[in-house]
Design an enzyme around this catalytic site. Structure first.
Site, PDB file in Angstrom:
ATOM      1  N   TYR A   1       0.862  -1.190   0.000  1.00  0.00           N
ATOM      2  CA  TYR A   1       0.000   0.000   0.000  1.00  0.00           C
ATOM      3  C   TYR A   1       0.898   1.241   0.000  1.00  0.00           C
ATOM      4  CZ  TYR A   1      -4.104   2.835   1.527  1.00  0.00           C
ATOM      5  OH  TYR A   1      -5.131   3.751   1.641  1.00  0.00           O
ATOM      6  N   CYS A   2       0.705   2.120  -0.976  1.00  0.00           N
ATOM      7  CA  CYS A   2       1.428   3.395  -1.070  1.00  0.00           C
ATOM      8  C   CYS A   2       2.945   3.139  -1.064  1.00  0.00           C
ATOM      9  CB  CYS A   2       0.973   4.333   0.040  1.00  0.00           C
ATOM     10  SG  CYS A   2       1.531   6.041  -0.161  1.00  0.00           S
ATOM     11  N   ILE A   3       3.681   3.760  -0.161  1.00  0.00           N
ATOM     12  CA  ILE A   3       5.134   3.584  -0.144  1.00  0.00           C
ATOM     13  C   ILE A   3       5.513   2.146   0.213  1.00  0.00           C
ATOM     14  CG2 ILE A   3       5.404   4.302   2.266  1.00  0.00           C
ATOM     15  CD1 ILE A   3       8.000   5.671   1.476  1.00  0.00           C
TER      16      ILE A   3
END
Length: 625
Positions: free
Chosen positions: A339-341
């Site tokens: 998720y994301c980074i």
């Protein structure tokens, strides 16, 4: 006391009528209360002067180099005066029409902008004039910036970002005297709304140690592990960087899929956005499908982890979690989510694993995650040399750690209307106390980031896009995303202001295997965390992956509701056969949600201060005798 200007009324009373109908004693009381407000105002000024004098000021006043970008816009207009003339003619025509309408008493249609929802903006000629004048001037400024078409894309992006920030800051709703809702609140509350607002501003100033740390929610009702992050499970592994949580199987399940699911959330925020409440918990939903679910909980950076770099996050994060999850489940391989980074980290690790014929990860899903940063949106303005220098100064001033408060501030200013000015108006002008809201509680529960890790993210990935260009090193090897040939699902959200879907689409095309792209409605959080039971938003599917995202969108099929069921059809096929359920073992590390997630910034700051004081005392020469 919180104030609601609509309470007890079926229809809002116009401002002029409200003022004219106030009895003399009410106006006298208002005058007395305003005297108290003056005292609070003076106290606020004193607090600002006292607290800011104790705060180290960053010497860089223009971290995104907006002045250079706006100078280039000015030079472009000077070289092409016809552009300035056209924009000014349009502005003058708009102003002439506005003045004519004002003289004739003709009012505009109500605005769709939520900032101007108060009826005064469309029924009171004075406020109607202010609103329309603001809209005219805003359009003029952005037209000037957009007309400088020959600017370098980076300068154009900076100019637009700064221009929009200026427009949002100067909205008439942000000033007490030109905000009808604030004026009504002052009259109806007898001035107490003003006093309460000033007190709230002083409180937020103290909370930020001299910087205005705007309260978005009442955080007091929430406690991690008690009423948020409550899915049952056990911590089955811990090192200096992560805790690995294995969640208990659903009570009505006797079998589980043989391939577990391991989730790598972002370390910029805490993992429990995926387990906020029972009714919207993605973790509980996945467990209910018969999956054995593991989630990584990252440690907020402190003196132990402040020197950790990107390789440490791959080694102590990705590789350690994969090994521990396989050991706890007895599986040969597993599926992953980034998720994301957390997805950025996972994608690089997958490329490294592909180089070494490591097949322990069978599939990967990416939520709102970029590995190609060519079109990464407004956050790119914070990766220019001046901004990077400012970030390095911040990290240096905080002993090698990027403070969570700075990250929170950055993300807030990407959406200032909703995340900054809205609360300035509600808290300080209307005198409302922030309401409890679990999502905003999570948003305020920030984490620190090790300086070397954050520097790599900003400079090597955002700034130079090395991961997408095949020029990024992980654990000594230069990795290439095209080497990743496992099944991949890439999710993006249509209104994501942090990771634009156009950028994420480029990431989807960077992998070398069977990759599918799915687009959800809403933004960076609500687009991802959208439980099917909520029956909200929509999503688009298209099994093809053409070069251009617009071509993908043109042939995509819109489906109602959450994208989770569509993802589950894909994930189920990659999860293997059914086997007896796997209960998490109690290894003496404690129950979910673990200990790392409960560490808050204030506690870390106190511990770092105590350790620094102790080290200083130990370094003093001991007195003889």
């Amino acid at each position: 006391m919180a104030f609601d200007s609509t309470k007890g009324r079926d229809k809002p009373v116009p401002l002029g009528q409200l003022l004219a109908t106030q009895p003399p004693e009410r106006l006298q009381a208002l005058n007395a209360t305003m005297a108290e407000a003056m005292v609070e105002s003076q106290a606020l000024i004193t607090d600002i002067m006292g607290l800011t004098s104790q705060t180290r000021q960053n010497p860089i006043n223009d971290p995104i180099n907006a002045s250079r970008a706006m100078t280039k816009v000015g030079q472009s207009l000077a070289s092409h005066p016809e552009r300035l003339m056209q924009a000014n003619m349009k502005l003058m025509t708009g102003w002439a029409e506005l003045c004519q309408n004002f003289a004739a008493g003709a009012l505009a249609e109500p605005s769709r902008d939520r900032r101007f929802a108060d009826p005064e903006w469309s029924t009171n000629p004075m406020f109607d004039f202010m609103r329309r004048a603001y809209e005219l001037n805003s359009q003029w400024l952005m037209t000037l910036i957009d007309s400088a078409s020959e600017l370098d894309p980076k300068d154009q992006r900076r100019a637009r970002f700064f221009g929009q920030q200026t427009i949002d800051a100067f909205a008439p709703t942000n000033f007490f005297a030109s905000n009808p809702a604030a004026l009504k609140a002052m009259i109806e509350s007898g001035g107490s709304s003003v006093v309460e607002g000033l007190r709230q501003a002083r409180k937020d100033l103290r909370r930020g140690n001299g910087k205005l740390n705007i309260s978005q929610t009442d955080e007091t009702p929430f406690k991690v592990g008690k009423n948020v992050a409550t899915a049952p499970g056990q911590v089955v592994f811990r090192n200096d960087l992560i805790e690995l949580i294995q969640y208990a199987p659903a009570k009505n399940k006797k079998k589980t899929y043989e391939r577990p699911l391991l989730i790598f959330p972002p370390w910029i925020n805490k993992f429990y956005i995926l387990d906020l409440r029972e009714e919207n918990s993605m973790i509980r939903w996945l467990v209910s499908k018969g999956l054995t679910v593991f989630v990584v909980s990252w440690r907020s950076a402190d003196d132990t982890t402040r020197s950790f770099d990107w390789d440490d996050y791959v080694d102590k994060g990705i590789y350690a979690a994969v090994e521990a999850a396989l050991d706890a489940s007895g599986a040969d391989d597993l599926n992953t989510v980034g998720y994301c980074i957390g997805g950025t980290l996972l994608s690089g690790a997958l490329a490294h694993m592909a180089q070494h014929d490591d097949d322990r990860i069978a599939s990967a899903t990416f939520f709102a995650s970029q590995s190609d940063f060519e079109l990464a949106g407004d956050l790119l303005v914070f990766t220019e040399p001046e901004a990077r220098k400012m970030i390095q100064n911040v990290i240096r001033d905080h002993d090698g750690v990027m403070p969570g408060e700075y990250m929170s501030e950055t993300f807030n200013w990407l959406r200032p209307v909703d995340l900054v000015w809205r609360y300035v108006v509600d808290n300080y002008m209307l005198g409302k106390k922030p309401r409890p809201f679990d999502l905003l509680y999570w948003n305020a529960d920030q984490t620190n980031i090790p300086g070397p890790t954050h520097t790599t993210y900003i400079e090597e990935l955002y700034g130079k896009n090395r991961l997408a260009r095949g020029d990024f090193q992980i654990l000594g090897d230069t990795v290439d995303l095209s080497d990743v040939d496992i099944p991949i699902m890439v999710q993006a959200s249509r209104d994501d202001h942090i990771c634009p879907y156009t950028s994420i689409y480029r990431t989807a095309r960077a992998f070398g295997g069977d990759t599918q792209f799915i687009l959800a409605g809403s933004g960076h959080i609500a687009g991802v965390v959208n439980h099917p039971d909520a029956q909200k938003y929509q999503h688009w599917v298209n099994t093809d992956l053409p070069e251009d995202v617009d071509d993908w969108m043109a042939n995509a099929v819109e489906e109602p509701g959450s994208w989770w069921p569509t993802w589950w059809k894909w994930l189920k096929k990659n999860s293997g056969d059914k086997i007896p359920i796997i209960e998490p073992e109690d290894k003496g590390l404690g129950p979910a949600p673990g200990t790392y997630v409960k560490s808050c910034l204030a506690d870390i700051a106190k511990e770092r201060k105590r350790a620094k004081k102790a080290a200083k005392a130990a370094s003093r020469p001991k007195k003889k005798g």
